[in-house]
Design an enzyme around this catalytic site. Structure first.
Site, PDB file in Angstrom:
ATOM      1  N   GLU A  79     -43.163 -19.125   1.635  1.00  0.00           N
ATOM      2  CA  GLU A  79     -42.932 -18.769   3.031  1.00  0.00           C
ATOM      3  C   GLU A  79     -43.885 -19.460   4.013  1.00  0.00           C
ATOM      4  O   GLU A  79     -43.484 -19.808   5.116  1.00  0.00           O
ATOM      5  CB  GLU A  79     -43.059 -17.248   3.199  1.00  0.00           C
ATOM      6  CG  GLU A  79     -41.919 -16.449   2.599  1.00  0.00           C
ATOM      7  CD  GLU A  79     -40.639 -16.544   3.420  1.00  0.00           C
ATOM      8  OE1 GLU A  79     -40.681 -17.127   4.522  1.00  0.00           O
ATOM      9  OE2 GLU A  79     -39.602 -16.050   2.958  1.00  0.00           O
TER      10      GLU A  79
ATOM     11  N   SER B 131     -51.625  45.384  -6.580  1.00  0.00           N
ATOM     12  CA  SER B 131     -52.940  45.806  -7.085  1.00  0.00           C
ATOM     13  C   SER B 131     -53.910  44.645  -7.315  1.00  0.00           C
ATOM     14  O   SER B 131     -54.976  44.858  -7.902  1.00  0.00           O
ATOM     15  CB  SER B 131     -52.758  46.572  -8.402  1.00  0.00           C
ATOM     16  OG  SER B 131     -52.010  47.746  -8.201  1.00  0.00           O
TER      17      SER B 131
END
Length: 729
Positions: A81, A340
């Site tokens: 590129e 609890s």
């Protein structure tokens, strides 16, 4: 003179161009690199993806830096590129001239002459493919080169390049098409990803495999020309087919990922503390559990590594794909009644305040605390119980007995020092039995303290983010002591000495302190366990809060918790007993040490775990210490009415000799007149009877067995009353 004018004209022109350029730059600042926000990837602690989120436009990218990409791919990209990338200032004039010449000769655009910088410029600021658009692109490229380094611009390309559909960036493309991290790309895969951004819609390998292969081979041929591969390699590579990854990995810890994304919306990558393999196994377990749950029911789980306070597995719903179970509701963070599960911390505070030891006498009987009348889940009362028994059996009245003495406000203030705030309006006794709101994360944070010398630490879910600074203050979690090392160790022993529910033999033997909880109305079922190395917290219920009658935390959540523990490796740590914890023999009903209690006051002995040997006296039902060594009044009354005990049996009496009332010394008895003499005494205490110094089990004297002088003795301990009688034929 002419030369001078030319120079002046050139300088004037350059000045004007510079001024125009500056004006343009001021009027056209660089747009944001990611105009639609980041596409965020949530990863496990080994950087494997848990879940990925697209940006505002739905585009997916996995942010990465060039150093984390296969070096061959980087070399191939630059060669194909922009081989002069590190030498130009955003624009390669030779490439532009070549592209312009091709356009003039062929009458159409053959190549754009764009550098990588120019491609980044077009990606962040799209433009028309015209001369004006190209000039705009060039200007943006110069801007990029001015503000950013070459490596930063290369990273922008690696993350913004299109790869088909909603996939951007080489990392997302590598994982989508090949199922691997870009560091692991082979040469063929790298070559394909180099060319794919040129026309991603035409070269997508999952749609156009032949075109993709042809373009890949074109790149390979050019790489041979650049000496990146040799002829032999080229011949081998071009014959290879394109092999795509076709298995889609479902998201793991999706609800945790969603939460972290919402908390850190600007981060590209969020690396969590989640163990990928453990999370996968937990996900499988929870899906199996889901198939056994009632309609609309879900479950959640949190697993913590105690030493680091890191959450290593997190399941917010039982099955993320099952919408009938409200799969998108994160029940690990949902505020629900804890049942609890807060009780151990009531007992822990009572230990630290010197109110109890592990075998203190507590009262489980009908009570009225200023209008509040706690009941046990089974509707029955046990009467006198040790603190350990009361906690293990999750009895309600003893817990409220202690909370009433501590006071709800003091209990909540202690929790607040660790930044734990319960969800209710006013401090009240009902908090001890679940009359409040909290979530699974908070309970995991609390229970971890039982294996961490009583220290509560902010649980960590995050590692260092690779793009941003460390997230929040996660790297330095806050720590607060909510219990002493002594009380936390004693609680661990109390809760780990109870047996597990019926289940198969665990894969790893470990000591687990655990507690369950069931909320009012059977809406929430909890089980939280802690071993020396790990904490596991489980919630089961319906996210819409509808009840599940017939279920309990012990039967529904506890088995899942133990199954989750089976997923974990063997514990490597042990909990050292603090030096201040002692084993002390204590007496009931006083609760004091055996050495401090007269012999006549010791009805029962228990081996208690104490802090510094402290043995506080027993408390009455409403939390006041008893001043005598007698049974607490309310408890004594209950024993008389419910257990049919005589009041005199509850009194501590001196061991004085019992007086035999049925015989007197010197009396004569004849077998022909009497067969059996009953033996009675003046004492209500248990008597041991002896005849001629030999013990008998029944208080009766059978005359046929004796003749002549006979000694009858009645003894309490070693104190005896003796009567001598004479038996004749």
């Amino acid at each position: 003179m002419t030369i001078k004018k030319v120079l002046i004209a050139i300088l004037f022109t350059l000045s004007m161009l510079i001024m125009v350029g500056i004006a343009w730059l001021m009027a056209n600042p660089l747009p944001p690199i990611y105009p639609y926000g980041p596409a965020t990837r949530i990863t496990a602690n080994d950087h494997v993806t848990l879940r990925a989120f697209g940006d505002v436009k739905g585009v997916h990218r996995y942010h990465i830096e060039s150093k984390d990409v296969n070096s061959f791919y980087i070399k191939a990209l630059l060669h194909y590129e922009d081989r002069w990338f590190y030498y130009h200032y955003g624009v390669n004039p030779f490439s532009l001239f070549r592209a312009a010449g091709q356009w003039i000769i062929h009458g159409k655009i053959i190549s754009g002459g764009s550098t990588l910088t120019m491609q980044v410029a077009r990606l962040i600021d799209p433009h028309d493919r015209t001369i004006t658009g190209k000039l705009h692109q060039i200007a943006r490229s110069v801007q990029l080169e001015w503000y950013y380094s070459k490596d930063e611009i290369l990273d922008f390309y690696l993350n913004l390049a299109p790869f088909g559909g909603n996939i951007e960036g080489v990392a997302a493309a590598s994982i989508k098409y090949f199922g691997k991290h870009p560091k692991l790309l082979n040469k063929n895969e790298a070559a394909l990803l180099v060319v794919l951004p040129q026309q991603p819609s035409r070269y997508r390998p999952d749609r156009y495999k032949d075109k993709a292969k042809a373009m890949r081979n074109k790149v390979l041929a050019r790489l041979k020309g650049g000496s990146l591969i040799n002829t032999v390699q080229l011949d081998l590579l071009v014959d290879e087919p394109i092999r795509l990854f076709t298995h889609d990995q479902p998201p793991l810890a999706p609800l945790l990922s969603r939460y972290l994304k919402s908390q850190h919306p600007k981060n590209h990558t969020i690396t969590t503390t989640i163990d990928f393999e453990l999370q996968s196994r937990l996900n499988t377990l929870m899906k199996r559990i889901g198939s056994q749950l009632p309609r609309k029911a879900s479950a959640a789980a949190v697993i913590v590594q105690n030493r680091s306070a890191e959450i290593i597995a997190y399941q917010g719903s039982v099955n993320f794909s099952d919408l009938s179970r409200f799969a998108h509701v994160d029940m690990a963070r949902a505020i629900r009644s804890p049942g609890s599960t807060l009780k151990p911390f009531i007992y822990g505070q009572a230990l630290d305040m010197g109110l109890i030891h592990s075998k203190s006498l507590l009262s489980d009987l009908p009570s009225n605390f200023n209008g509040y009348k706690p009941q046990n889940l089974n509707g029955y009362f046990s009467g006198p119980v040790t603190a350990e028994q009361a906690l293990q059996k999750s009895l309600n009245v003893p817990a409220i007995q202690l909370l009433n003495r501590i006071t709800p406000q003091r209990f909540e203030d202690k929790l607040a020092t660790a930044n734990i705030h319960l969800s209710h309006q006013d401090a009240n006794l009902a908090v001890g039995l679940g009359g409040t709101g909290t979530n699974l994360m908070t309970l995991a944070k609390l229970y971890r303290a039982l294996a961490s010398r009583g220290e509560v630490t902010t649980l960590r879910t995050l590692k260092i983010d690779k793009v941003q600074l460390p997230l929040g203050n996660q790297l330095d979690p806050a720590t607060s002591a909510i219990l002493s090392p002594e009380s936390s160790w004693i609680l661990f022993q109390m809760l780990s000495s109870q047996s597990a529910p019926d289940r198969v033999i665990p894969s790893t033997r470990r000591k687990i302190a655990w507690k369950t909880g069931t909320s009012y109305g059977y809406r929430d079922f909890w089980s939280v366990g802690v071993s020396p190395d790990y904490t596991v917290a489980i919630w089961v219920g319906r996210p819409d809060a509808s009840p599940m009658l017939g279920y309990l935390g012990a039967t529904q959540a506890a088995p899942i918790m133990f199954d989750a523990f089976d997923l974990l490796p063997e514990d490597q740590s042990t909990l050292a007993k603090p030096a201040a914890v002692h084993q002390t023999l204590i007496c009931w009903p006083s609760g004091r040490a055996l050495a401090q209690v007269p012999h006549r006051d010791c009805k029962e002995q228990h081996l208690a775990l104490t802090i510094n040997g402290m043995t506080p006296p027993s408390m009455d039902l409403y939390g006041n210490f008893t001043l005598s060594s007698q049974w607490p009044i309310k408890l004594a009354q209950w024993l008389v009415s419910e257990k049919a005990m005589q009041p005199s049996m509850l009194l501590n009496q001196a061991s004085t000799p019992a007086t035999i009332t049925s015989l007197k010394s010197g009396q004569h008895y004849y077998r022909s007149q009497v067969d059996i003499l009953p033996l009675t005494s003046s004492s209500i205490q248990k008597i041991q009877w002896f005849i001629n110094h030999k013990p008998i089990t029944n208080p009766q004297l059978h005359l046929n067995n004796y003749l002549g002088e006979t000694v009858v003795s009645a003894c309490i301990n070693t104190d005896c009353d003796k009567q001598t009688i004479f038996i004749h034929p």
